[in-house]
Design a protein around this motif. Structure first.
Motif, short mmCIF file in Angstrom:
data_model
loop_
_atom_site.label_atom_id
_atom_site.label_comp_id
_atom_site.label_asym_id
_atom_site.label_seq_id
_atom_site.Cartn_x
_atom_site.Cartn_y
_atom_site.Cartn_z
N HIS A 66 0.80 -1.23 0.00
CA HIS A 66 0.00 0.00 0.00
C HIS A 66 0.84 1.29 0.00
O HIS A 66 0.42 2.28 -0.59
CB HIS A 66 -1.04 0.00 1.14
CG HIS A 66 -0.53 0.47 2.46
ND1 HIS A 66 0.28 -0.30 3.27
CD2 HIS A 66 -0.70 1.65 3.12
CE1 HIS A 66 0.57 0.38 4.38
NE2 HIS A 66 -0.01 1.57 4.31
N ASP A 67 1.99 1.28 0.65
CA ASP A 67 2.80 2.51 0.69
C ASP A 67 4.06 2.42 -0.18
O ASP A 67 5.01 3.19 0.03
CB ASP A 67 3.18 2.85 2.15
CG ASP A 67 2.08 3.65 2.87
OD1 ASP A 67 1.18 4.17 2.19
OD2 ASP A 67 2.15 3.74 4.10
N LYS A 70 5.14 5.80 -1.50
CA LYS A 70 5.10 6.94 -0.58
C LYS A 70 6.42 7.72 -0.54
O LYS A 70 6.43 8.92 -0.34
CB LYS A 70 4.74 6.45 0.82
CG LYS A 70 4.52 7.54 1.83
CD LYS A 70 3.07 7.78 2.13
CE LYS A 70 2.92 8.95 3.08
NZ LYS A 70 1.57 9.07 3.62
N HIS A 99 0.00 8.79 -3.76
CA HIS A 99 0.84 7.61 -3.50
C HIS A 99 0.06 6.29 -3.56
O HIS A 99 0.64 5.26 -3.90
CB HIS A 99 1.65 7.74 -2.21
CG HIS A 99 0.90 7.46 -0.95
ND1 HIS A 99 0.14 8.40 -0.30
CD2 HIS A 99 0.78 6.31 -0.22
CE1 HIS A 99 -0.40 7.85 0.78
NE2 HIS A 99 -0.03 6.58 0.85
N HIS A 125 -6.50 3.40 -0.35
CA HIS A 125 -6.28 3.22 1.08
C HIS A 125 -6.25 4.53 1.87
O HIS A 125 -6.53 4.55 3.05
CB HIS A 125 -4.99 2.40 1.35
CG HIS A 125 -3.71 3.18 1.23
ND1 HIS A 125 -2.96 3.23 0.07
CD2 HIS A 125 -3.03 3.95 2.13
CE1 HIS A 125 -1.89 3.98 0.28
NE2 HIS A 125 -1.91 4.42 1.51
N THR A 126 -5.93 5.64 1.23
CA THR A 126 -5.79 6.90 1.98
C THR A 126 -7.12 7.63 2.11
O THR A 126 -7.47 8.11 3.19
CB THR A 126 -4.79 7.85 1.27
OG1 THR A 126 -3.65 7.09 0.89
CG2 THR A 126 -4.37 8.98 2.18
N ASP A 143 -4.70 0.60 8.06
CA ASP A 143 -3.73 1.69 7.91
C ASP A 143 -3.94 2.72 9.03
O ASP A 143 -3.00 3.35 9.49
CB ASP A 143 -3.93 2.35 6.54
CG ASP A 143 -2.80 3.30 6.17
OD1 ASP A 143 -1.66 3.08 6.59
OD2 ASP A 143 -3.08 4.26 5.44
FE LIG Z 1 -0.45 5.50 2.63
#
Ligand SMILES: [Fe+2]
Ligand SMILES: [Fe+2]
Length: 202
Positions: A66-67, A70, A99, A125-126, A143
Motif C-alpha cells: 500500500h505505501d 510513498k 501515492h 487506502h488513503t 492503515d
Molecule cells: Fe499510505
C-alpha cells in the motif's frame, strides 16, 4: 520473533512472488520507519480479514504494497501519473493523494499483480471512496489503527474495528476530514464522496 503472519504462505494465485520476496521489495522501497508501519498494517489487516471474512492472503499483499510509492521522488510519480493516465488533478494535491494510485500502477508494472480488488485496496487506502469492498475497508482501517499509530482517538478506532468494521471506516473518515478542515488543508473531492457515503446521515 516470528509473528502469526510470518507463517503465511502465498498461493501464487495473484502473482508469482512469495511473501518473503514481497516483504523484501517493501523493505528496499522505503525507510525503516515506514517499513515498520507497513508490517503493522499487514498484521492489523490480516487480523481484520480473519475476523470479517476477507482473504487473508489478499489482505497481506495489499498491506505490503500500500505505501510502495510513498517515498518515491515527486517528479517520478508525476511522470507515472501522466504515463498511466491517472487523473492529472491529483498532482495538485500532493503525494498524500497520489501515492495510493501510483502504488497500484507500480505493483502492476513491477510485480504483475492484476487482481482488481487488491489494486483497489491499494489505490483507495488513503481517501477511500463511496463504494468500498470488504478488502478495501480492511486496508483502509488497518492503515488507520496499526499498532504503531499514536494519535488522539486511535484507541476508539481500534475498539470500533473490533466490533464493527463499517463503524471504524466511518470513524476514521470523520476524524480525517475534521483534521483536514481544522488544519486548513485541501480536501480531495473523492474524500468528500467517502464522507457523504460513510459518515453523513449515519
Ligand atoms: Fe499510505
Ligand atoms: Fe500506510
Amino acid at each position: 520473533m516470528k509473528s502469526e503472519v510470518d507463517e503465511l504462505i502465498y498461493s501464487n494465485r495473484y502473482f508469482a512472488l512469495t511473501r518473503e520476496e514481497l516483504k523484501g521489495q517493501a523493505r528496499i522501497q522505503m525507510s525503516a520507519k515506514r517499513f515498520k508501519h507497513v508490517l503493522g498494517v499487514e498484521a492489523a489487516a490480516v487480523r481484520l480479514a480473519e475476523q470479517y471474512g476477507a482473504s487473508i492472503e489478499a489482505a497481506s499483499i495489499a498491506a505490503l504494497c500500500h505505501d510502495m510509492a510513498k517515498e518515491k521522488p515527486d517528479q517520478e510519480m508525476k511522470e507515472l501519473i501522466k504515463e498511466t493516465g491517472l487523473p492529472s488533478e491529483m498532482i495538485d494535491y500532493g503525494s498524500n493523494i497520489w501515492h495510493g494510485p501510483c502504488a497500484a500502477e507500480i505493483v502492476k508494472r513491477e510485480y504483475h499483480l492484476f487482481d482488481e480488488d487488491i489494486l483497489n485496496a491499494i489505490r483507495y487506502h488513503t481517501v477511500g471512496r463511496s463504494e468500498m469492498s470488504l478488502l478495501e475497508q480492511v486496508i483502509y482501517v488497518a492503515d488507520y489503527i496499526e499498532a504503531g499509530r499514536q494519535f488522539p482517538g486511535v484507541e476508539e478506532a481500534r475498539r470500533l474495528a473490533d466490533e464493527d468494521l463499517e463503524a471504524a471506516v466511518s470513524f476514521g473518515t470523520q476524524q480525517t476530514l475534521a483534521h483536514l478542515i481544522q488544519t486548513k488543508k485541501k480536501i480531495y473531492p473523492r474524500a468528500v464522496a467517502t464522507y457523504n457515503r460513510w459518515v453523513a446521515d449515519k
